[in-house]
Motif scaffolding. Structure first.
Motif, mmCIF file in Angstrom:
data_model
loop_
_atom_site.group_PDB
_atom_site.id
_atom_site.type_symbol
_atom_site.label_atom_id
_atom_site.label_comp_id
_atom_site.label_asym_id
_atom_site.label_seq_id
_atom_site.Cartn_x
_atom_site.Cartn_y
_atom_site.Cartn_z
ATOM 1 N N LEU A 36 -0.835 1.183 -7.118
ATOM 2 C CA LEU A 36 -0.650 2.284 -6.179
ATOM 3 C C LEU A 36 0.599 2.008 -5.355
ATOM 4 C CD1 LEU A 36 -1.475 4.789 -4.504
ATOM 5 C CD2 LEU A 36 -2.995 3.278 -3.186
ATOM 6 N N PHE B 221 3.277 2.899 -2.421
ATOM 7 C CA PHE B 221 3.513 3.603 -1.167
ATOM 8 C C PHE B 221 5.022 3.737 -0.991
ATOM 9 C CE2 PHE B 221 -0.659 1.727 -0.575
ATOM 10 C CZ PHE B 221 -1.369 2.735 0.062
ATOM 11 N N PRO C 116 -1.791 -2.453 -4.276
ATOM 12 C CA PRO C 116 -0.743 -1.673 -3.619
ATOM 13 C C PRO C 116 0.618 -2.365 -3.693
ATOM 14 C CG PRO C 116 -1.959 -2.919 -1.981
ATOM 15 C CD PRO C 116 -2.601 -3.228 -3.316
#
Length: 345
Positions: free
Chosen positions: A38, A40, A69
């Motif tokens: 994921l 960002f 992340p």
């Protein structure tokens, strides 16, 4: 080689292949989680709280997803990461995805809108004579070219009959935006309402001297941050995408029920962070961007196709498209739960 030996060898190879497959991150009936990345598009703050809560409180793992992340430098890089398959998911500015798809790029789509309203705003000093958007004429507006608010500003000005030739635009970097406004070197800046306004108050600018002129309050139809997915991954693992969305919805619910806990989880992902500042930021995000009237009516995560079409036109006014995309090119609602499961009571 005797037939029995051949059969034994084939059986061993098949067993090894099954074992290897499970070790390569595929979710299996024995409960092994599926490993996904994921991305960002900026350093984590309270604006990403629902996703952080979903990671730290076991909501993704409850969907048999092992989410890792990573931080990249901006939405274009995050979209490229998903398009290439380096990340399965990313949280990006939906309007940057519109620009990406207008270039005839890979068919990456959003599957969940986290910010129903974009956080774009002009943050101004009332002491410099700016109280409403029309006051911007005759003033100096600091615009950071890296922000998509800069591209939507011409459409907003046109919509509100503001003469752009009467606004002195000063190109600045995002790093000096708040310092220049607090020092009085510009009268107003473009940015995100939950970032610039909160950061300026933290710098000592009195709250009653700040005018936060949200684009959404002046006719901008843009959606904000959304979750995008790699198209090949979505085709092969649709249940995993649906599970990701369910976990995020649960993360939003937990965030709304206990904002203090959500901020505490966010702080574990930040090198430096103020609990008071991030709580204020989260209050602003929930109020202005996530829990809107549209969301209260229609549920979390979806879009109004007609509104998205209008927002595409508004993006195109500031950024010339090679080929105008349509709402169906940008958003796929096929991974959303039914409306009843997306309503927050």
């Amino acid at each position: 080689m005797p037939m029995r030996a051949v059969q034994s060898l084939i059986a061993c190879c098949l067993a090894a292949w099954v074992c290897l497959g499970s070790q390569m991150g595929r979710a299996t009936e024995t409960g092994h989680p599926l490993a996904v990345g994921l991305s960002f598009d900026r350093p984590i703050d309270a604006g990403a709280a629902p996703l952080i809560v979903a990671m730290t409180d076991g909501l993704f793992s409850g969907e048999r997803l092992n989410v890792t992340p990573n931080i990249v430098a901006g939405s274009p890089e995050a979209i490229a990461s998903v398009a290439s398959g380096a990340s399965e998911f990313a949280l990006v500015d939906l309007n940057e995805l519109i620009r990406f798809r207008s270039q005839g790029s890979a068919p990456v789509k959003a599957v969940f809108v986290l910010f129903n309203k974009a956080p774009y705003a002009i943050v101004a000093r009332k002491s410099r004579g700016i109280h409403v958007l029309s006051d911007i004429e005759g003033k100096t507006l600091g615009i950071a070219a890296s922000d998509l608010s800069a591209g939507l500003w011409p459409a907003l000005a046109h919509q509100n009959e503001i003469r752009l030739d009467q606004v002195k635009q000063s190109a600045i970097s995002a790093a000096v935006r708040e310092p220049m406004l607090s020092a009085g070197q510009v009268d107003a800046v473009t940015g995100f309402s939950y970032l610039s306004a909160v950061n300026l108050r933290d710098r000592g600018v009195p709250a009653d001297d700040l005018a936060v002129l949200r684009f959404a309050d002046y006719g901008c139809d843009a959606y904000g941050f959304a979750v995008i997915v790699n198209p090949a991954f979505a085709a092969k693992q649709p249940d995993a995408v649906k599970g990701f969305v369910r976990a995020l919805i649960a993360g939003i619910g937990l965030t709304l029920r206990d904002e203090g806990h959500a901020v505490d989880q966010v702080l574990t992902q930040m090198e430096q962070g103020s609990r008071e500042l991030e709580l204020e930021r989260l209050h602003a995000v929930v109020r202005d961007n996530i829990m809107t009237d549209e969301v209260n009516r229609n549920g979390l995560g979806g879009i109004d196709p007609a509104r998205l079409e209008r927002s595409i036109d508004q993006v195109g006014e500031g950024f010339k498209f090679a080929k105008r995309p349509h709402a169906a090119d940008i958003f796929d609602d096929g991974f959303l739960p039914p409306r009843a499961d997306r309503l927050i009571n």
